[in-house]
Design a protein around this motif. Structure first.
Motif, PDB file in Angstrom:
ATOM      1  N   ARG A  13      48.640  98.846  36.761  1.00 26.38           N
ATOM      2  CA  ARG A  13      48.751  98.420  35.367  1.00 26.38           C
ATOM      3  C   ARG A  13      48.564  99.603  34.410  1.00 26.38           C
ATOM      4  O   ARG A  13      49.302  99.741  33.433  1.00 26.38           O
ATOM      5  N   VAL A  14      47.581 100.454  34.697  1.00 21.91           N
ATOM      6  CA  VAL A  14      47.356 101.627  33.852  1.00 21.91           C
ATOM      7  C   VAL A  14      48.580 102.547  33.896  1.00 21.91           C
ATOM      8  O   VAL A  14      49.009 103.068  32.861  1.00 21.91           O
ATOM      9  N   ASP A  15      49.144 102.728  35.073  1.00 20.27           N
ATOM     10  CA  ASP A  15      50.352 103.549  35.194  1.00 20.27           C
ATOM     11  C   ASP A  15      51.491 102.961  34.354  1.00 20.27           C
ATOM     12  O   ASP A  15      52.237 103.693  33.693  1.00 20.27           O
ATOM     13  N   ASP A  16      51.634 101.641  34.390  1.00 15.49           N
ATOM     14  CA  ASP A  16      52.669 100.981  33.604  1.00 15.49           C
ATOM     15  C   ASP A  16      52.433 101.198  32.109  1.00 15.49           C
ATOM     16  O   ASP A  16      53.370 101.522  31.366  1.00 15.49           O
ATOM     17  N   LEU A  17      51.193 101.036  31.666  1.00 18.81           N
ATOM     18  CA  LEU A  17      50.864 101.255  30.255  1.00 18.81           C
ATOM     19  C   LEU A  17      51.103 102.719  29.868  1.00 18.81           C
ATOM     20  O   LEU A  17      51.595 103.001  28.772  1.00 18.81           O
ATOM     21  N   HIS A  18      50.766 103.616  30.762  1.00 18.36           N
ATOM     22  CA  HIS A  18      50.990 105.043  30.514  1.00 18.36           C
ATOM     23  C   HIS A  18      52.479 105.302  30.301  1.00 18.36           C
ATOM     24  O   HIS A  18      52.880 105.991  29.348  1.00 18.36           O
ATOM     25  N   PHE A  19      53.294 104.753  31.170  1.00 20.04           N
ATOM     26  CA  PHE A  19      54.748 104.923  31.072  1.00 20.04           C
ATOM     27  C   PHE A  19      55.276 104.376  29.741  1.00 20.04           C
ATOM     28  O   PHE A  19      56.144 104.983  29.114  1.00 20.04           O
ATOM     29  N   ARG A  20      54.735 103.223  29.321  1.00 20.93           N
ATOM     30  CA  ARG A  20      55.227 102.580  28.104  1.00 20.93           C
ATOM     31  C   ARG A  20      54.757 103.245  26.816  1.00 20.93           C
ATOM     32  O   ARG A  20      55.470 103.229  25.816  1.00 20.93           O
ATOM     33  N   PHE A  21      53.522 103.755  26.806  1.00 23.08           N
ATOM     34  CA  PHE A  21      52.923 104.165  25.536  1.00 23.08           C
ATOM     35  C   PHE A  21      52.638 105.653  25.360  1.00 23.08           C
ATOM     36  O   PHE A  21      52.576 106.126  24.230  1.00 23.08           O
ATOM     37  N   VAL A  22      52.408 106.389  26.432  1.00 24.57           N
ATOM     38  CA  VAL A  22      52.026 107.794  26.272  1.00 24.57           C
ATOM     39  C   VAL A  22      53.284 108.640  26.099  1.00 24.57           C
ATOM     40  O   VAL A  22      54.155 108.644  26.971  1.00 24.57           O
ATOM     41  N   PRO A  23      53.368 109.344  24.979  1.00 20.29           N
ATOM     42  CA  PRO A  23      54.560 110.176  24.751  1.00 20.29           C
ATOM     43  C   PRO A  23      54.555 111.382  25.690  1.00 20.29           C
ATOM     44  O   PRO A  23      53.504 111.754  26.221  1.00 20.29           O
ATOM     45  N   THR A  32      54.027 112.546  16.445  1.00 17.57           N
ATOM     46  CA  THR A  32      54.379 111.756  15.265  1.00 17.57           C
ATOM     47  C   THR A  32      53.339 110.656  15.042  1.00 17.57           C
ATOM     48  O   THR A  32      52.521 110.358  15.926  1.00 17.57           O
ATOM     49  N   ASP A  33      53.411 110.044  13.880  1.00 17.42           N
ATOM     50  CA  ASP A  33      52.543 108.900  13.596  1.00 17.42           C
ATOM     51  C   ASP A  33      52.786 107.791  14.618  1.00 17.42           C
ATOM     52  O   ASP A  33      51.848 107.131  15.063  1.00 17.42           O
ATOM     53  N   SER A  34      54.033 107.608  14.989  1.00 18.55           N
ATOM     54  CA  SER A  34      54.373 106.600  15.987  1.00 18.55           C
ATOM     55  C   SER A  34      53.726 106.924  17.343  1.00 18.55           C
ATOM     56  O   SER A  34      53.224 106.028  18.026  1.00 18.55           O
ATOM     57  N   ASP A  35      53.731 108.200  17.715  1.00 14.41           N
ATOM     58  CA  ASP A  35      53.082 108.612  18.963  1.00 14.41           C
ATOM     59  C   ASP A  35      51.586 108.281  18.931  1.00 14.41           C
ATOM     60  O   ASP A  35      51.026 107.785  19.906  1.00 14.41           O
ATOM     61  N   TYR A  36      50.938 108.559  17.803  1.00  7.98           N
ATOM     62  CA  TYR A  36      49.508 108.277  17.685  1.00  7.98           C
ATOM     63  C   TYR A  36      49.233 106.773  17.715  1.00  7.98           C
ATOM     64  O   TYR A  36      48.240 106.326  18.288  1.00  7.98           O
ATOM     65  N   ASP A  37      50.127 105.987  17.116  1.00  7.06           N
ATOM     66  CA  ASP A  37      49.977 104.532  17.208  1.00  7.06           C
ATOM     67  C   ASP A  37      50.103 104.072  18.661  1.00  7.06           C
ATOM     68  O   ASP A  37      49.347 103.205  19.117  1.00  7.06           O
ATOM     69  N   CYS A  38      51.052 104.656  19.362  1.00  6.76           N
ATOM     70  CA  CYS A  38      51.219 104.318  20.782  1.00  6.76           C
ATOM     71  C   CYS A  38      49.983 104.703  21.585  1.00  6.76           C
ATOM     72  O   CYS A  38      49.569 103.976  22.489  1.00  6.76           O
ATOM     73  N   MET A  39      49.376 105.816  21.264  1.00  8.93           N
ATOM     74  CA  MET A  39      48.160 106.234  21.966  1.00  8.93           C
ATOM     75  C   MET A  39      47.010 105.267  21.689  1.00  8.93           C
ATOM     76  O   MET A  39      46.224 104.962  22.581  1.00  8.93           O
ATOM     77  N   SER A  40      46.920 104.791  20.455  1.00 10.40           N
ATOM     78  CA  SER A  40      45.893 103.785  20.143  1.00 10.40           C
ATOM     79  C   SER A  40      46.145 102.513  20.949  1.00 10.40           C
ATOM     80  O   SER A  40      45.214 101.922  21.503  1.00 10.40           O
ATOM     81  N   ALA A  41      47.402 102.106  21.025  1.00  7.27           N
ATOM     82  CA  ALA A  41      47.741 100.920  21.816  1.00  7.27           C
ATOM     83  C   ALA A  41      47.394 101.143  23.277  1.00  7.27           C
ATOM     84  O   ALA A  41      46.836 100.244  23.942  1.00  7.27           O
ATOM     85  N   PHE A  42      47.698 102.321  23.783  1.00  6.50           N
ATOM     86  CA  PHE A  42      47.370 102.649  25.173  1.00  6.50           C
ATOM     87  C   PHE A  42      45.867 102.527  25.407  1.00  6.50           C
ATOM     88  O   PHE A  42      45.430 101.879  26.358  1.00  6.50           O
ATOM     89  N   ARG A  43      45.072 103.120  24.543  1.00  6.04           N
ATOM     90  CA  ARG A  43      43.617 103.056  24.707  1.00  6.04           C
ATOM     91  C   ARG A  43      43.122 101.611  24.660  1.00  6.04           C
ATOM     92  O   ARG A  43      42.321 101.200  25.494  1.00  6.04           O
TER      93      ARG A  43
END
Length: 179
Positions: A13-23, A32-43
């Motif tokens: 599951r963590v690998d899947d989330l990493h693939f989806r959210f970590v730039p 980008t701001d979008s990348d940072y939002d994705c990182m927050s979602a990942f965390r």
């Protein structure tokens, strides 16, 4: 074929989330701001997965305990004391799981205590890491993006894969040996 361990499910599951959210990692550290939002979602999502993983380890241990007690009763070892112990363990562990709200050391130790485990079985640095992970996660969950420090993808990746996940795998093994 044996069923996957809880840890294997968590890792997938963590690998899947990493693939989806970590730039993709940028050597200049420019995101980008979008990348940072994705990182927050990942965390936030990884935190939720870790929290549920630990809770499921406790529930699995309780299930094993109840099966073992059931076999003792079948073998003629039933008594009021055993029945009272079963009732207490069932009640206390389920109460701890329901009351759990995080992955900080106090949450983890609170869940492990009814199993007879305390902090001496766990790495202190890892417990401190979990405290920091939970605190930063809380900041991202309860504040505007502009009010929190952006999450660096490389730092977060190392935190999850190098510092947190290996100890969670050890925790699964430890809990499996208790009951």
């Amino acid at each position: 074929m044996s069923s996957p361990t809880r840890f294997a499910e968590l890792r997938e599951r963590v690998d899947d989330l990493h693939f989806r959210f970590v730039p993709p990692l940028d050597p200049t550290g420019t995101y980008t701001d979008s990348d940072y939002d994705c990182m927050s979602a990942f965390r936030l999502l990884v935190h939720a997965e870790i929290e549920r993983f630990i809770e499921l380890l406790i529930e699995d241990a309780l299930s094993r305990f109840l099966v073992n007690i059931g076999s003792w009763k079948t073998a003629g070892c039933s008594s009021q004391l055993v029945d009272a112990l079963v009732s207490y363990m069932d009640k206390e562990l389920r109460k701890e799981v329901r009351a759990n709200n995080g992955v900080k050391s106090k949450n983890i130790l609170g869940l492990l205590k009814p199993l007879g485990l305390n902090g001496t079985h766990l790495d202190n640095f890892w417990l401190q890491t979990m405290d920091t992970f939970g605190e930063v996660r809380g900041g991202h969950a309860h504040n505007s993006r502009r009010a929190v420090q952006p999450i660096d993808p490389k730092t977060e990746q190392d935190l999850i894969y190098v510092q947190i996940l290996p100890e969670l795998e050890r925790l699964e093994i430890l809990v499996a040996t208790v009951l």
